[in-house]
Design an enzyme around this catalytic site. Structure first.
Site, PDB file in Angstrom:
ATOM      1  N   SER A 111     -11.861 -17.292 -16.795  1.00 46.13           N
ATOM      2  CA  SER A 111     -12.533 -17.044 -18.267  1.00 46.13           C
ATOM      3  C   SER A 111     -13.474 -19.239 -17.595  1.00 46.13           C
ATOM      4  O   SER A 111     -14.641 -19.298 -18.634  1.00 46.13           O
ATOM      5  CB  SER A 111     -12.886 -16.895 -19.907  1.00 46.13           C
ATOM      6  N   GLU A 165      -6.682  -8.876 -12.335  1.00 48.91           N
ATOM      7  CA  GLU A 165      -8.314  -7.761 -13.168  1.00 48.91           C
ATOM      8  C   GLU A 165      -7.274  -6.503 -12.118  1.00 48.91           C
ATOM      9  O   GLU A 165      -7.518  -6.574 -10.662  1.00 48.91           O
ATOM     10  CB  GLU A 165      -8.766  -7.735 -12.748  1.00 48.91           C
ATOM     11  N   GLU A 191      -8.733  -4.852 -22.184  1.00 47.94           N
ATOM     12  CA  GLU A 191      -9.850  -5.216 -22.489  1.00 47.94           C
ATOM     13  C   GLU A 191     -11.356  -3.797 -22.695  1.00 47.94           C
ATOM     14  O   GLU A 191     -11.687  -3.483 -21.894  1.00 47.94           O
ATOM     15  CB  GLU A 191     -10.822  -6.495 -21.866  1.00 47.94           C
TER      16      GLU A 191
HETATM   17  O1  KIV Z   1     -10.106 -14.818 -18.216  1.00 49.77           O
HETATM   18  C1  KIV Z   1     -10.018 -14.853 -19.326  1.00 49.77           C
HETATM   19  O2  KIV Z   1     -10.020 -15.727 -20.291  1.00 49.77           O
HETATM   20  C2  KIV Z   1      -9.017 -13.674 -19.766  1.00 49.77           C
HETATM   21  C3  KIV Z   1      -9.037 -13.233 -20.867  1.00 49.77           C
HETATM   22  C4  KIV Z   1     -10.456 -12.713 -21.802  1.00 49.77           C
HETATM   23  C5  KIV Z   1      -8.196 -12.047 -20.519  1.00 49.77           C
HETATM   24  O3  KIV Z   1      -9.266 -12.912 -18.663  1.00 49.77           O
END
Ligand code: KIV
Length: 276
Positions: free
Chosen positions: A57, A127, A194
């Site tokens: 993120s 993921e 998620e």
């Molecule tokens: O990259 C991230 O911050 C995440 C979280 C939203 C779990 O994968």
């Protein structure tokens, strides 16, 4: 002797795969937040957050991209090093960015090794569900703990056609359950859920023996995770599942505007902030 005592005491208080598994057994929820640098890692660690995720993120909230897809392995490694310097107790999990594990299991193991060896991470996150179960197994075999991530997986944004809640309808529900069972069977020590309905979050949590970590997945998960910029109110926009626990964006803006005002009006620096 005192060094040995100190080292073992530190180890005892560290959050580990074992301690998180025990928290699920005892039905004691735990917390995860993202962190991308030393300062916030130190603040969150001292506050008692159990797991810090160096999330991809960062593509959105640090780098300003629309998606997480451009984030590189080198960038996650670099930010993981910063976060590691800020923690004493928390477990640090490094996210495997898009392209660092999809090409082949060998490539994935190499990427995970880099995050642990060069970044210092305690574990990695990737993921995907059934489709990457073999890859998870290979990384775990290399003695690297894996946190899985199913449901709404932002790296699949193009495939999903946007960021959509997953697990709706019989097929969607079945897919999320199959993905969660597959990553557990592959050896993941925990799984992020998620963007799924609350009752599905509950069902997956009940069916798995590893902890589930929810983000937009309801209150029944074993743990919760938020992106730190959402928690602290640093973003212009937040999804509906986010609860903002601070208003740092407005505070930072106010501080900057006051500073500008005082500088242009020669009020800063005053005598208290000048050398005589
Ligand atoms: O990259 C991230 O911050 C995440 C979280 C939203 C779990 O994968």
């Amino acid at each position: 002797m005192s060094t040995v005592t100190t080292a073992s005491a530190t180890r005892e208080h560290r959050v580990t795969v074992r301690s998180l598994t025990a928290r699920k057994r005892k039905a004691e929820p735990f917390t995860m937040l993202t962190a991308y640098d030393f300062t916030f890692a130190r603040i969150f660690d001292e506050a008692g957050v159990d797991v810090l995720l160096v999330g991809d993120s960062m593509g959105n909230v640090v780098q300003g991209h629309d998606t997480t897809l451009p984030v590189t392995l080198e960038e996650v490694t670099y930010h993981t090093r910063m976060v590691m310097r800020g923690v004493r107790r928390a477990m640090v999990v490094a996210d495997m960015p898009f392209g660092s594990f999809q090409v082949s299991p060998e490539d994935a193991v190499r990427s995970a090794v880099q995050l642990v060896k060069d970044g210092g991470a305690h574990a990695v996150k990737l993921e995907g569900g059934v489709a990457i179960a073999d890859t998870i197994q290979r990384i775990v075999t290399a003695q690297i703990p894996v946190m899985a991530h199913v449901g709404l997986t932002p790296q699949s944004v193009n495939q999903m056609g946007g960021y959509r809640v997953q697990g709706r309808g019989d097929d969607g529900r079945h897919q999320v359950i199959e993905d969660a069972l597959a990553v557990e069977a592959a050896g993941a020590f925990s799984v992020v859920l998620e963007g799924i309905p609350e009752d599905l979050g509950r069902e997956v949590t009940e069916r798995l023996s590893i902890p589930t970590i929810g983000i937009g997945a309801g209150v029944h998960c074993d743990a919760q995770v938020l992106v730190m910029h959402d928690l602290l109110g640093l973003n212009d926009w937040t999804p509906s599942f986010v609860k903002q626990y601070g208003n740092l964006g407005a505070q930072a803006s106010k501080a900057a505007r006051t500073y500008i005002d005082e500088v242009v009006n020669r009020k800063f620096p005053d005598e208290d902030h000048s050398y005589s």
